[in-house]
Design a protein around this motif. Structure first.
Motif, PDB file in Angstrom:
ATOM      1  N   ASP A  36       0.836  -1.199   0.000  1.00  0.00           N
ATOM      2  CA  ASP A  36       0.000   0.000   0.000  1.00  0.00           C
ATOM      3  C   ASP A  36       0.874   1.254   0.000  1.00  0.00           C
ATOM      4  O   ASP A  36       0.666   2.166  -0.796  1.00  0.00           O
ATOM      5  CB  ASP A  36      -0.930  -0.022   1.216  1.00  0.00           C
ATOM      6  N   ALA A  37       1.863   1.297   0.884  1.00  0.00           N
ATOM      7  CA  ALA A  37       2.756   2.461   0.960  1.00  0.00           C
ATOM      8  C   ALA A  37       3.521   2.658  -0.342  1.00  0.00           C
ATOM      9  O   ALA A  37       3.656   3.786  -0.821  1.00  0.00           O
ATOM     10  CB  ALA A  37       3.716   2.298   2.140  1.00  0.00           C
ATOM     11  N   ARG A  38       4.007   1.576  -0.929  1.00  0.00           N
ATOM     12  CA  ARG A  38       4.749   1.683  -2.191  1.00  0.00           C
ATOM     13  C   ARG A  38       3.864   2.194  -3.318  1.00  0.00           C
ATOM     14  O   ARG A  38       4.294   3.027  -4.120  1.00  0.00           O
ATOM     15  CB  ARG A  38       5.331   0.323  -2.585  1.00  0.00           C
ATOM     16  N   CYS A  39       2.647   1.689  -3.399  1.00  0.00           N
ATOM     17  CA  CYS A  39       1.736   2.127  -4.463  1.00  0.00           C
ATOM     18  C   CYS A  39       1.391   3.607  -4.325  1.00  0.00           C
ATOM     19  O   CYS A  39       1.267   4.320  -5.329  1.00  0.00           O
ATOM     20  CB  CYS A  39       0.459   1.288  -4.455  1.00  0.00           C
ATOM     21  N   LYS A  40       1.242   4.076  -3.106  1.00  0.00           N
ATOM     22  CA  LYS A  40       0.929   5.495  -2.887  1.00  0.00           C
ATOM     23  C   LYS A  40       2.114   6.391  -3.193  1.00  0.00           C
ATOM     24  O   LYS A  40       1.938   7.535  -3.609  1.00  0.00           O
ATOM     25  CB  LYS A  40       0.450   5.699  -1.453  1.00  0.00           C
ATOM     26  N   ALA A  41       3.327   5.871  -3.007  1.00  0.00           N
ATOM     27  CA  ALA A  41       4.540   6.659  -3.250  1.00  0.00           C
ATOM     28  C   ALA A  41       4.956   6.660  -4.718  1.00  0.00           C
ATOM     29  O   ALA A  41       5.727   7.523  -5.140  1.00  0.00           O
ATOM     30  CB  ALA A  41       5.683   6.122  -2.394  1.00  0.00           C
ATOM     31  N   ASP A  42       4.464   5.713  -5.501  1.00  0.00           N
ATOM     32  CA  ASP A  42       4.913   5.546  -6.891  1.00  0.00           C
ATOM     33  C   ASP A  42       3.706   5.365  -7.803  1.00  0.00           C
ATOM     34  O   ASP A  42       3.129   4.275  -7.865  1.00  0.00           O
ATOM     35  CB  ASP A  42       5.847   4.337  -6.962  1.00  0.00           C
ATOM     36  N   LYS A  43       3.327   6.430  -8.516  1.00  0.00           N
ATOM     37  CA  LYS A  43       2.148   6.371  -9.380  1.00  0.00           C
ATOM     38  C   LYS A  43       2.287   5.332 -10.492  1.00  0.00           C
ATOM     39  O   LYS A  43       1.296   4.738 -10.917  1.00  0.00           O
ATOM     40  CB  LYS A  43       1.851   7.748  -9.971  1.00  0.00           C
TER      41      LYS A  43
END
Length: 121
Positions: A36-43
């Motif tokens: 979740d954190a990675r997806c939010k940080a990287d469009k």
């Protein structure tokens, strides 16, 4: 009052709901917080996830959803990606009186979340 057809469908709906609950009982969802954190940080990663949620979950954090589950990203406005029947629409419209239940496990690091969805009708 439920129709005869709806009454006949109730056991099937709850059998599938029970199966979903059993599938999540011992499952480790903790990798979903990192994803979740990675997806939010990287469009770009989020766009990939939306096209192939389970494939990206496996590639990025080694995660596989429980048997019978699939995944979504849900934004802060409760929009599902990839798109699937909106639970609010399901709740408000009743989809022509169809019997339904929804089993989800949501994991989040901030607004929006990843969803493991087990039974969506």
């Amino acid at each position: 009052m439920l129709s005869q057809a709806q009454l006949q469908e109730v056991p099937n709906v709850f059998a599938q709901a029970r199966a979903s609950l059993q599938a999540i009982a011992g499952h480790d969802f903790s990798p979903c917080f990192e994803l979740d954190a990675r997806c939010k940080a990287d469009k770009n990663l989020l766009a990939e996830f939306i096209k192939d949620p389970e494939g990206i979950a496996k590639r990025e954090v080694g995660y596989t959803p429980p048997a019978g589950f699939h995944m979504h990203f849900v934004d802060k406005d409760n929009n599902y990606f990839p798109s699937e029947g909106d639970p609010i629409k399901q709740l408000t419209s009743g989809e022509h009186g169809k019997i339904w239940t929804r089993i989800e496990v949501r994991t989040a690091a901030g607004p929006g979340c990843l969803v493991n969805c087990g039974w969506c009708s």
